[in-house]
Design a protein around this motif. Structure first.
Motif, PDB file in Angstrom:
ATOM      1  N   ASP A  35      81.079  55.300  52.019  1.00 15.18           N
ATOM      2  CA  ASP A  35      79.679  54.928  52.221  1.00 15.18           C
ATOM      3  C   ASP A  35      78.863  54.954  50.920  1.00 15.18           C
ATOM      4  N   GLY A  36      79.503  55.247  49.794  1.00 20.33           N
ATOM      5  CA  GLY A  36      78.830  55.262  48.495  1.00 20.33           C
ATOM      6  C   GLY A  36      78.364  56.635  48.063  1.00 20.33           C
ATOM      7  N   SER A  37      78.404  57.587  48.962  1.00 20.03           N
ATOM      8  CA  SER A  37      78.015  58.941  48.582  1.00 20.03           C
ATOM      9  C   SER A  37      79.161  59.631  47.848  1.00 20.03           C
ATOM     10  N   MET A  38      78.858  60.800  47.326  1.00 18.68           N
ATOM     11  CA  MET A  38      79.859  61.524  46.553  1.00 18.68           C
ATOM     12  C   MET A  38      79.734  63.010  46.861  1.00 18.68           C
ATOM     13  N   VAL A  39      80.875  63.665  46.999  1.00 22.54           N
ATOM     14  CA  VAL A  39      80.902  65.111  47.189  1.00 22.54           C
ATOM     15  C   VAL A  39      81.525  65.732  45.950  1.00 22.54           C
ATOM     16  N   VAL A  40      80.822  66.699  45.377  1.00 25.32           N
ATOM     17  CA  VAL A  40      81.325  67.401  44.201  1.00 25.32           C
ATOM     18  C   VAL A  40      81.769  68.790  44.642  1.00 25.32           C
ATOM     19  N   PHE A  41      83.037  69.088  44.370  1.00 29.21           N
ATOM     20  CA  PHE A  41      83.583  70.428  44.585  1.00 29.21           C
ATOM     21  C   PHE A  41      83.664  71.070  43.200  1.00 29.21           C
ATOM     22  N   PRO A  42      82.700  71.928  42.843  1.00 34.33           N
ATOM     23  CA  PRO A  42      82.660  72.447  41.475  1.00 34.33           C
ATOM     24  C   PRO A  42      83.774  73.429  41.133  1.00 34.33           C
ATOM     25  N   ASP A  43      84.344  74.112  42.143  1.00 30.78           N
ATOM     26  CA  ASP A  43      85.356  75.123  41.852  1.00 30.78           C
ATOM     27  C   ASP A  43      86.747  74.714  42.329  1.00 30.78           C
ATOM     28  N   SER A  44      86.904  74.561  43.633  1.00 31.27           N
ATOM     29  CA  SER A  44      88.218  74.235  44.174  1.00 31.27           C
ATOM     30  C   SER A  44      88.058  73.711  45.591  1.00 31.27           C
ATOM     31  N   PHE A  45      89.151  73.168  46.113  1.00 36.27           N
ATOM     32  CA  PHE A  45      89.175  72.743  47.505  1.00 36.27           C
ATOM     33  C   PHE A  45      90.619  72.699  47.972  1.00 36.27           C
ATOM     34  N   GLU A  46      90.778  72.633  49.284  1.00 39.54           N
ATOM     35  CA  GLU A  46      92.102  72.509  49.886  1.00 39.54           C
ATOM     36  C   GLU A  46      92.112  71.249  50.728  1.00 39.54           C
ATOM     37  N   MET A  47      93.147  70.449  50.563  1.00 39.00           N
ATOM     38  CA  MET A  47      93.271  69.225  51.334  1.00 39.00           C
ATOM     39  C   MET A  47      94.438  69.379  52.300  1.00 39.00           C
ATOM     40  N   THR A  48      94.155  69.178  53.568  1.00 39.91           N
ATOM     41  CA  THR A  48      95.213  69.184  54.579  1.00 39.91           C
ATOM     42  C   THR A  48      95.399  67.738  55.054  1.00 39.91           C
ATOM     43  N   GLY A  49      96.149  67.547  56.104  1.00 38.80           N
ATOM     44  CA  GLY A  49      96.449  66.203  56.586  1.00 38.80           C
ATOM     45  C   GLY A  49      95.247  65.339  56.887  1.00 38.80           C
ATOM     46  N   ASP A  50      94.174  65.907  57.465  1.00 36.27           N
ATOM     47  CA  ASP A  50      93.052  65.073  57.871  1.00 36.27           C
ATOM     48  C   ASP A  50      91.686  65.542  57.387  1.00 36.27           C
ATOM     49  N   VAL A  51      91.617  66.621  56.627  1.00 36.25           N
ATOM     50  CA  VAL A  51      90.326  67.129  56.179  1.00 36.25           C
ATOM     51  C   VAL A  51      90.445  67.772  54.794  1.00 36.25           C
ATOM     52  N   ILE A  52      89.335  67.703  54.064  1.00 31.95           N
ATOM     53  CA  ILE A  52      89.217  68.373  52.778  1.00 31.95           C
ATOM     54  C   ILE A  52      88.252  69.533  52.984  1.00 31.95           C
ATOM     55  N   ILE A  53      88.695  70.741  52.674  1.00 30.07           N
ATOM     56  CA  ILE A  53      87.906  71.944  52.926  1.00 30.07           C
ATOM     57  C   ILE A  53      87.554  72.601  51.596  1.00 30.07           C
ATOM     58  N   GLY A  54      86.276  72.882  51.416  1.00 29.59           N
ATOM     59  CA  GLY A  54      85.811  73.561  50.216  1.00 29.59           C
ATOM     60  C   GLY A  54      84.305  73.571  50.162  1.00 29.59           C
ATOM     61  N   LYS A  55      83.749  74.388  49.297  1.00 27.35           N
ATOM     62  CA  LYS A  55      82.304  74.443  49.132  1.00 27.35           C
ATOM     63  C   LYS A  55      81.893  73.347  48.163  1.00 27.35           C
TER      64      LYS A  55
END
Length: 152
Positions: free
Chosen positions: A52-72
């Motif tokens: 949709d043109g937006s952007m999510v910045v994960f400044p430290d880390s994240f975990e990606m599973t099969g259907d979702v990206i989890i992180g602050k």
């Protein structure tokens, strides 16, 4: 031992010590992420560009599973003027991920290790000394036909 030799060896040692104590060379490279990856943890700053043109910045880390990206993360709208905090992003809404991996570059540091040897060589050989450091001032005189070196 000549005073100039001692001086140039000391100067070389100072350059060597300053190089080791103050210079760390790090390059940052963009790495592509395989879409077939089922689970991965990224511990470096990451940008998730959404369809949709937006952007999510994960400044430290994240975990990606099969259907979702989890992180602050922080989600910015299309204009990047407004932001909201997010805890997860659906993986199918992500167009691409941009993450960075830092690696040290030994080349510049190893190259700088040659400086003391060049300075030491210049101190012991007058021709090398003049080639590296020059002679100040260089004075020429003109006799009406040609220039001739007076001091250099």
């Amino acid at each position: 031992m000549k005073r100039s030799t001692i001086f140039f060896c000391f100067a070389g040692a100072v350059v060597f010590c300053l190089t080791f104590s103050t210079c760390v060379f790090i390059s940052t490279q963009v790495k592509p992420l395989d879409k077939m990856t089922e689970k991965i943890v990224i511990t470096s700053p990451t940008k998730a560009h959404l369809y949709d043109g937006s952007m999510v910045v994960f400044p430290d880390s994240f975990e990606m599973t099969g259907d979702v990206i989890i992180g602050k993360g922080i989600r910015y709208d299309l204009t990047r003027e407004h932001s909201t905090r997010v805890e997860s992003v659906p993986r199918d809404s992500v167009a691409f991920l941009e993450y960075y991996e830092e690696s040290e570059q030994p080349g510049p540091l190893l190259g700088s290790l040659l400086a003391p040897f060049l300075v030491g060589a210049a101190a012991t050989n007058e021709k090398i000394h003049k080639a590296l450091f020059g002679s100040c001032p260089t004075v020429y005189s003109f006799d009406g036909d040609k220039y001739s070196l007076q001091a250099g």
